[in-house]
Design a protein around this motif. Structure first.
Motif, PDB file in Angstrom:
ATOM      1  N   MET A   1       0.837  -1.173   0.000  1.00 22.56           N
ATOM      2  CA  MET A   1       0.000   0.000   0.000  1.00 22.56           C
ATOM      3  C   MET A   1       0.887   1.243   0.000  1.00 22.56           C
ATOM      4  O   MET A   1       1.794   1.371   0.797  1.00 22.56           O
ATOM      5  N   THR A   2       0.604   2.157  -0.876  1.00 21.60           N
ATOM      6  CA  THR A   2       1.414   3.370  -0.966  1.00 21.60           C
ATOM      7  C   THR A   2       1.014   4.365   0.117  1.00 21.60           C
ATOM      8  O   THR A   2      -0.045   4.262   0.732  1.00 21.60           O
ATOM      9  N   THR A   3       1.873   5.325   0.332  1.00 21.56           N
ATOM     10  CA  THR A   3       1.594   6.355   1.332  1.00 21.56           C
ATOM     11  C   THR A   3       0.335   7.128   0.969  1.00 21.56           C
ATOM     12  O   THR A   3      -0.482   7.425   1.840  1.00 21.56           O
ATOM     13  N   ASP A   4       0.153   7.444  -0.328  1.00 26.06           N
ATOM     14  CA  ASP A   4      -1.048   8.166  -0.762  1.00 26.06           C
ATOM     15  C   ASP A   4      -2.309   7.382  -0.428  1.00 26.06           C
ATOM     16  O   ASP A   4      -3.298   7.956   0.034  1.00 26.06           O
ATOM     17  N   ALA A   5      -2.280   6.094  -0.644  1.00 28.44           N
ATOM     18  CA  ALA A   5      -3.452   5.265  -0.357  1.00 28.44           C
ATOM     19  C   ALA A   5      -3.714   5.215   1.149  1.00 28.44           C
ATOM     20  O   ALA A   5      -4.871   5.238   1.587  1.00 28.44           O
ATOM     21  N   ARG A   6      -2.654   5.144   1.938  1.00 32.37           N
ATOM     22  CA  ARG A   6      -2.832   5.143   3.401  1.00 32.37           C
ATOM     23  C   ARG A   6      -3.419   6.465   3.871  1.00 32.37           C
ATOM     24  O   ARG A   6      -4.293   6.491   4.738  1.00 32.37           O
ATOM     25  N   MET A   7      -2.920   7.555   3.329  1.00 31.17           N
ATOM     26  CA  MET A   7      -3.428   8.873   3.723  1.00 31.17           C
ATOM     27  C   MET A   7      -4.898   9.028   3.316  1.00 31.17           C
ATOM     28  O   MET A   7      -5.698   9.580   4.075  1.00 31.17           O
ATOM     29  N   LYS A   8      -5.247   8.521   2.139  1.00 33.76           N
ATOM     30  CA  LYS A   8      -6.652   8.562   1.724  1.00 33.76           C
ATOM     31  C   LYS A   8      -7.497   7.723   2.670  1.00 33.76           C
ATOM     32  O   LYS A   8      -8.604   8.120   3.040  1.00 33.76           O
ATOM     33  N   GLY A   9      -6.982   6.586   3.092  1.00 30.20           N
ATOM     34  CA  GLY A   9      -7.702   5.741   4.040  1.00 30.20           C
ATOM     35  C   GLY A   9      -7.918   6.452   5.363  1.00 30.20           C
ATOM     36  O   GLY A   9      -9.012   6.384   5.949  1.00 30.20           O
ATOM     37  N   ILE A  10      -6.898   7.141   5.843  1.00 26.28           N
ATOM     38  CA  ILE A  10      -7.029   7.899   7.090  1.00 26.28           C
ATOM     39  C   ILE A  10      -8.052   9.020   6.916  1.00 26.28           C
ATOM     40  O   ILE A  10      -8.919   9.233   7.758  1.00 26.28           O
ATOM     41  N   HIS A  11      -7.950   9.725   5.797  1.00 29.33           N
ATOM     42  CA  HIS A  11      -8.909  10.797   5.489  1.00 29.33           C
ATOM     43  C   HIS A  11     -10.331  10.254   5.496  1.00 29.33           C
ATOM     44  O   HIS A  11     -11.228  10.828   6.135  1.00 29.33           O
ATOM     45  N   ASP A  12     -10.542   9.140   4.803  1.00 36.45           N
ATOM     46  CA  ASP A  12     -11.875   8.554   4.722  1.00 36.45           C
ATOM     47  C   ASP A  12     -12.371   8.088   6.089  1.00 36.45           C
ATOM     48  O   ASP A  12     -13.549   8.262   6.419  1.00 36.45           O
ATOM     49  N   ASP A  13     -11.486   7.523   6.895  1.00 40.28           N
ATOM     50  CA  ASP A  13     -11.857   7.095   8.246  1.00 40.28           C
ATOM     51  C   ASP A  13     -12.281   8.287   9.107  1.00 40.28           C
ATOM     52  O   ASP A  13     -13.270   8.207   9.849  1.00 40.28           O
ATOM     53  N   LEU A  14     -11.545   9.382   9.002  1.00 43.50           N
ATOM     54  CA  LEU A  14     -11.902  10.583   9.759  1.00 43.50           C
ATOM     55  C   LEU A  14     -13.266  11.115   9.337  1.00 43.50           C
ATOM     56  O   LEU A  14     -14.098  11.474  10.184  1.00 43.50           O
ATOM     57  N   GLU A  15     -13.509  11.155   8.041  1.00 39.43           N
ATOM     58  CA  GLU A  15     -14.797  11.632   7.535  1.00 39.43           C
ATOM     59  C   GLU A  15     -15.937  10.703   7.965  1.00 39.43           C
ATOM     60  O   GLU A  15     -17.015  11.163   8.335  1.00 39.43           O
ATOM     61  N   HIS A  16     -15.685   9.399   7.907  1.00 37.17           N
ATOM     62  CA  HIS A  16     -16.706   8.426   8.303  1.00 37.17           C
ATOM     63  C   HIS A  16     -17.023   8.567   9.791  1.00 37.17           C
ATOM     64  O   HIS A  16     -18.200   8.557  10.190  1.00 37.17           O
ATOM     65  N   THR A  17     -16.008   8.713  10.608  1.00 29.45           N
ATOM     66  CA  THR A  17     -16.210   8.885  12.044  1.00 29.45           C
ATOM     67  C   THR A  17     -16.988  10.165  12.326  1.00 29.45           C
ATOM     68  O   THR A  17     -17.907  10.170  13.155  1.00 29.45           O
ATOM     69  N   ALA A  18     -16.649  11.243  11.634  1.00 26.62           N
ATOM     70  CA  ALA A  18     -17.369  12.505  11.814  1.00 26.62           C
ATOM     71  C   ALA A  18     -18.837  12.341  11.434  1.00 26.62           C
ATOM     72  O   ALA A  18     -19.726  12.836  12.142  1.00 26.62           O
ATOM     73  N   ALA A  19     -19.105  11.639  10.357  1.00 20.43           N
ATOM     74  CA  ALA A  19     -20.496  11.411   9.933  1.00 20.43           C
ATOM     75  C   ALA A  19     -21.252  10.570  10.968  1.00 20.43           C
ATOM     76  O   ALA A  19     -22.421  10.851  11.271  1.00 20.43           O
ATOM     77  N   ASP A  20     -20.595   9.556  11.512  1.00 25.20           N
ATOM     78  CA  ASP A  20     -21.232   8.741  12.552  1.00 25.20           C
ATOM     79  C   ASP A  20     -21.549   9.583  13.787  1.00 25.20           C
ATOM     80  O   ASP A  20     -22.639   9.467  14.364  1.00 25.20           O
ATOM     81  N   LEU A  21     -20.611  10.435  14.173  1.00 20.82           N
ATOM     82  CA  LEU A  21     -20.843  11.297  15.335  1.00 20.82           C
ATOM     83  C   LEU A  21     -21.956  12.298  15.071  1.00 20.82           C
ATOM     84  O   LEU A  21     -22.732  12.628  15.981  1.00 20.82           O
ATOM     85  N   GLU A  22     -22.063  12.778  13.844  1.00 19.50           N
ATOM     86  CA  GLU A  22     -23.165  13.682  13.490  1.00 19.50           C
ATOM     87  C   GLU A  22     -24.506  12.992  13.650  1.00 19.50           C
ATOM     88  O   GLU A  22     -25.464  13.595  14.137  1.00 19.50           O
ATOM     89  N   GLN A  23     -24.577  11.733  13.245  1.00 25.38           N
ATOM     90  CA  GLN A  23     -25.823  10.975  13.392  1.00 25.38           C
ATOM     91  C   GLN A  23     -26.181  10.840  14.870  1.00 25.38           C
ATOM     92  O   GLN A  23     -27.327  11.026  15.261  1.00 25.38           O
ATOM     93  N   ILE A  24     -25.204  10.535  15.693  1.00 26.99           N
ATOM     94  CA  ILE A  24     -25.436  10.424  17.134  1.00 26.99           C
ATOM     95  C   ILE A  24     -25.906  11.764  17.691  1.00 26.99           C
ATOM     96  O   ILE A  24     -26.853  11.812  18.490  1.00 26.99           O
ATOM     97  N   ALA A  25     -25.284  12.856  17.267  1.00 28.23           N
ATOM     98  CA  ALA A  25     -25.671  14.183  17.747  1.00 28.23           C
ATOM     99  C   ALA A  25     -27.111  14.504  17.350  1.00 28.23           C
ATOM    100  O   ALA A  25     -27.865  15.076  18.151  1.00 28.23           O
ATOM    101  N   ARG A  26     -27.511  14.132  16.127  1.00 27.47           N
ATOM    102  CA  ARG A  26     -28.903  14.368  15.700  1.00 27.47           C
ATOM    103  C   ARG A  26     -29.876  13.584  16.565  1.00 27.47           C
ATOM    104  O   ARG A  26     -30.924  14.101  16.968  1.00 27.47           O
ATOM    105  N   GLU A  27     -29.532  12.342  16.850  1.00 30.85           N
ATOM    106  CA  GLU A  27     -30.402  11.517  17.681  1.00 30.85           C
ATOM    107  C   GLU A  27     -30.470  12.065  19.108  1.00 30.85           C
ATOM    108  O   GLU A  27     -31.546  12.079  19.725  1.00 30.85           O
ATOM    109  N   MET A  28     -29.352  12.530  19.614  1.00 33.27           N
ATOM    110  CA  MET A  28     -29.336  13.122  20.954  1.00 33.27           C
ATOM    111  C   MET A  28     -30.155  14.416  20.989  1.00 33.27           C
ATOM    112  O   MET A  28     -30.804  14.722  21.995  1.00 33.27           O
TER     113      MET A  28
END
Length: 70
Positions: A1-28
């Motif tokens: 796996m290249t560094t670019d692919a790892r960084m994209k994976g980290i970026h995507d994980d951060l965005e996914h986590t933020a979206a999950d937290l937004e859903q929790i905040a809406r429910e709260m």
């Protein structure tokens, strides 16, 4: 796996986590509205403080994600 692919994976994980937290905040927020109209309006304030904390975390996650160049 290249560094670019790892960084994209980290970026995507951060965005996914933020979206999950937004859903929790809406429910709260729905729960807070219920509490405001119940016999527990003080509890609604505590829930809102938690939502505010979640929103700060969401903003930080997205800020980090935005600085990552995939």
């Amino acid at each position: 796996m290249t560094t670019d692919a790892r960084m994209k994976g980290i970026h995507d994980d951060l965005e996914h986590t933020a979206a999950d937290l937004e859903q929790i905040a809406r429910e709260m927020a729905g729960h807070a509205r219920y509490l405001q109209h119940s016999a527990h309006p003080q509890d609604a304030l505590e829930v809102q403080r938690s939502i505010n904390g979640l929103q700060a975390s969401i903003d930080q996650l997205r800020s980090v994600a935005d600085r990552i160049e995939p």
